[in-house]
Motif scaffolding. Structure first.
Motif, mmCIF file in Angstrom:
data_model
loop_
_atom_site.group_PDB
_atom_site.id
_atom_site.type_symbol
_atom_site.label_atom_id
_atom_site.label_comp_id
_atom_site.label_asym_id
_atom_site.label_seq_id
_atom_site.Cartn_x
_atom_site.Cartn_y
_atom_site.Cartn_z
ATOM 1 N N GLU A 94 5.846 4.145 1.332
ATOM 2 C CA GLU A 94 6.493 5.354 1.837
ATOM 3 C C GLU A 94 7.401 5.025 3.012
ATOM 4 O OE1 GLU A 94 5.377 9.878 3.353
ATOM 5 O OE2 GLU A 94 3.804 8.386 3.064
ATOM 6 N N ALA A 95 6.919 4.128 3.887
ATOM 7 C CA ALA A 95 7.745 3.722 5.028
ATOM 8 C C ALA A 95 8.997 2.987 4.557
ATOM 9 C CB ALA A 95 6.932 2.840 5.972
ATOM 10 N N LYS B 123 0.843 -1.195 0.000
ATOM 11 C CA LYS B 123 0.000 0.000 0.000
ATOM 12 C C LYS B 123 0.883 1.251 0.000
ATOM 13 C CE LYS B 123 -3.715 -2.346 2.479
ATOM 14 N NZ LYS B 123 -4.559 -2.381 3.706
ATOM 15 N N PRO B 124 0.325 2.412 -0.412
ATOM 16 C CA PRO B 124 1.139 3.628 -0.490
ATOM 17 C C PRO B 124 1.846 3.987 0.814
ATOM 18 C CG PRO B 124 -0.914 3.962 -1.664
ATOM 19 C CD PRO B 124 -1.012 2.622 -1.002
ATOM 20 N N ASP B 125 1.134 3.841 1.974
ATOM 21 C CA ASP B 125 1.795 4.200 3.231
ATOM 22 C C ASP B 125 2.916 3.215 3.569
ATOM 23 O OD1 ASP B 125 -0.022 2.188 3.555
ATOM 24 O OD2 ASP B 125 -0.671 2.802 5.559
ATOM 25 N N GLU B 126 2.728 1.936 3.213
ATOM 26 C CA GLU B 126 3.781 0.952 3.444
ATOM 27 C C GLU B 126 4.985 1.222 2.549
ATOM 28 O OE1 GLU B 126 1.744 -2.637 2.595
ATOM 29 O OE2 GLU B 126 0.871 -2.857 4.601
#
Length: 490
Positions: free
Chosen positions: A277-278, A272-275
């Motif tokens: 980004e992390a 996912k995008p937040d993953e």
């Protein structure tokens, strides 16, 4: 003895052959844009002829190292050897008739070109009793025989052009059959391309390349556009070793493949995008700092280089035939003192670094003899290193710092030692940047471009770490020096 190999088939499905004996006498030029199947063609040719003739492959991208998995080819890593070792290896390749792949992907472009030129030059200069027949395949030949000067130095270009010209023009009498492959005919030196009598022309889209390809194939210019319509893996062939009339050839399959292949599609990641980004930002600072690994200042010096640490560190001890004398008994300067003072005088002359090493060495010996030192005991390589130490003013450091600097520079090539020592001294002293003019004077140049290329070369060797800044400046850091100030360059 069978001398023909099957390279592929024509449009009717009939096998198309290449006469290897004829190819050895007439050479081959391969052209095709990226993705046209040029490397596949070379691999097919090498595989099919591996049992017939010795092969030497100059491989800038590491595409052909997999030949060693199936055949008797030896992979030589160009990045793992010195200039002298590369030349010795080339001589042994000719002597023992070994099929090899010279893998250059671990080097930057200029180093690739120099390494390949030195290797080909040593193949060419082999003794007459070792003039056995061999294919010499040069992939991406426009790098090694460019039509015009590029970003590389003029010295490197001359070295490479001389090697490639010898291979294609004079190699036949020495048993060397050049096979050069290029993406762009317009970028390949004409005197290299003109020596080939056999041609395999793949798909290309630029008019200038299509016209040159059509001329070489003996086709009318209005027929040149069919070169644009060739399928991947299809080539127009012509030459005494292939066919007397232009023939469309579809190259057959190969048994080995490239070590890596990034040309196909593969599933995208499902994060996912937040993953994602992390994943991109986690511990970013730690990885940035890891880009400048610490080098142990106490790492052992290779035995072959130990003699270069500093032959003038200590005055020679008195021998049994020369009884030691006190200062009061003999006030005349020793040969050791004369040599050190002569080096200081040469280093103090701003014009010295702009002279050739041989001229400087002769001047040094003459001055030493005039001052009464007739047996300095130093060869030119040792002189170049001692002169670099004098130019950088290393004798002005504390004794412990001098030992550390000389130890860190012991394995550095003598022609780049002086500017490296200037940078190293600034870092040891915790000062700011050595002035660009100071680096240029130590290197013996007035060209800012040469200084930039020098710094890039030093980074490639792991001697400095360069951090590019968006404002156009650079920050230099010296691995192995804790707490040293950063060196700023424009």
């Amino acid at each position: 003895m069978k001398t023909e190999i099957i390279i592929g088939e024509d449009r009717s499905g009939k096998p198309t052959t290449i006469d290897m004996e004829e190819l050895l006498a007439t050479r081959l030029l391969v052209q095709g844009n990226s993705g046209s199947g040029k490397s596949h063609l070379l691999r097919r040719l090498l595989e099919e002829s591996a049992d017939l003739v010795q092969q030497v492959v100059i491989d800038p991208e590491g595409d052909f190292t997999s030949l060693a998995d199936l055949f008797a080819h030896i992979v030589i890593d160009g990045a793992a050897h010195s200039v002298q070792e590369i030349e010795v290896l080339a001589r042994r390749v000719r002597e023992h008739r070994a099929s090899v792949v010279l893998a250059l992907e671990g080097l930057d472009v200029e180093q690739q070109i120099r390494c390949a030129a030195q290797f080909i030059g040593a193949l060419f200069d082999a003794p007459r009793e070792h003039w056995y027949p061999a294919l010499v395949v040069v992939d991406e030949a426009q790098m090694f025989a460019p039509a015009v000067s590029g970003e590389i130095s003029e010295e490197t270009r001359r070295l490479s052009m001389n090697a490639m010209t010898n291979l294609m023009c004079r190699g036949r009498k020495r048993g060397l059959a050049g096979i050069v492959a290029t993406q762009r005919l317009a970028k390949l030196a004409k005197n290299v391309a003109a020596e080939a009598s056999n041609f395999l022309m793949g798909r290309t889209f630029l008019d200038i390349d299509m016209v040159r390809a059509a001329d070489l194939l003996g086709m009318e210019r209005k027929q040149a556009e069919q070169i644009r319509d060739l399928e991947r893996g299809s080539f127009l062939g012509l030459g005494p070793a292939i066919t007397r009339r232009p023939l469309s050839i579809h190259i057959g399959p190969t048994r080995t493949g490239a070590k890596t292949n990034a040309s196909g599609l593969m599933p995208l990641p499902t994060a996912k995008p937040d993953e994602m980004e992390a994943l991109l930002h986690t511990k970013l600072d730690d990885e940035v700092s890891a880009d400048a690994p610490e080098k142990s200042a106490g790492s052992p010096v290779p035995e072959s280089l130990s003699r270069n640490l500093d032959i003038l560190d200590e005055a020679p001890a008195a021998t049994a035939d020369e009884p030691a004398q006190t200062k009061s008994e003999n006030t005349a300067p020793s040969q050791y003192d004369i040599a050190r003072e002569t080096l200081r005088q040469l280093a103090a002359d701003p014009a010295s670094t702009y002279q050739s090493s041989s001229s400087l060495f002769q001047s040094f010996l003459t001055k030493c003899r005039l001052a009464g030192a007739h047996a300095v005991g130093m060869d030119m390589e040792q002189f170049r290193r001692e002169f670099a130490v004098a130019i950088a003013g290393i004798d002005q450091l504390e004794p412990e710092q001098q030992d550390r600097v000389k130890h860190m520079a012991a394995a550095v090539e003598s022609d780049i030692m002086a500017p490296y020592l200037v940078i190293l001294r600034s870092a040891i002293e915790g000062k700011g940047s050595p002035d660009e003019n100071e680096l240029a004077a130590a290197y013996g140049t007035s060209s800012p471009g040469r200084i930039r290329r020098l710094l890039d070369h030093l980074e490639t060797l792991g001697l400095v770490v360069i951090r590019e800044e968006y404002g156009g400046g650079r920050t230099l850091m010296v691995p192995g020096i804790q707490g040293s100030s950063e060196v700023q360059t424009a």
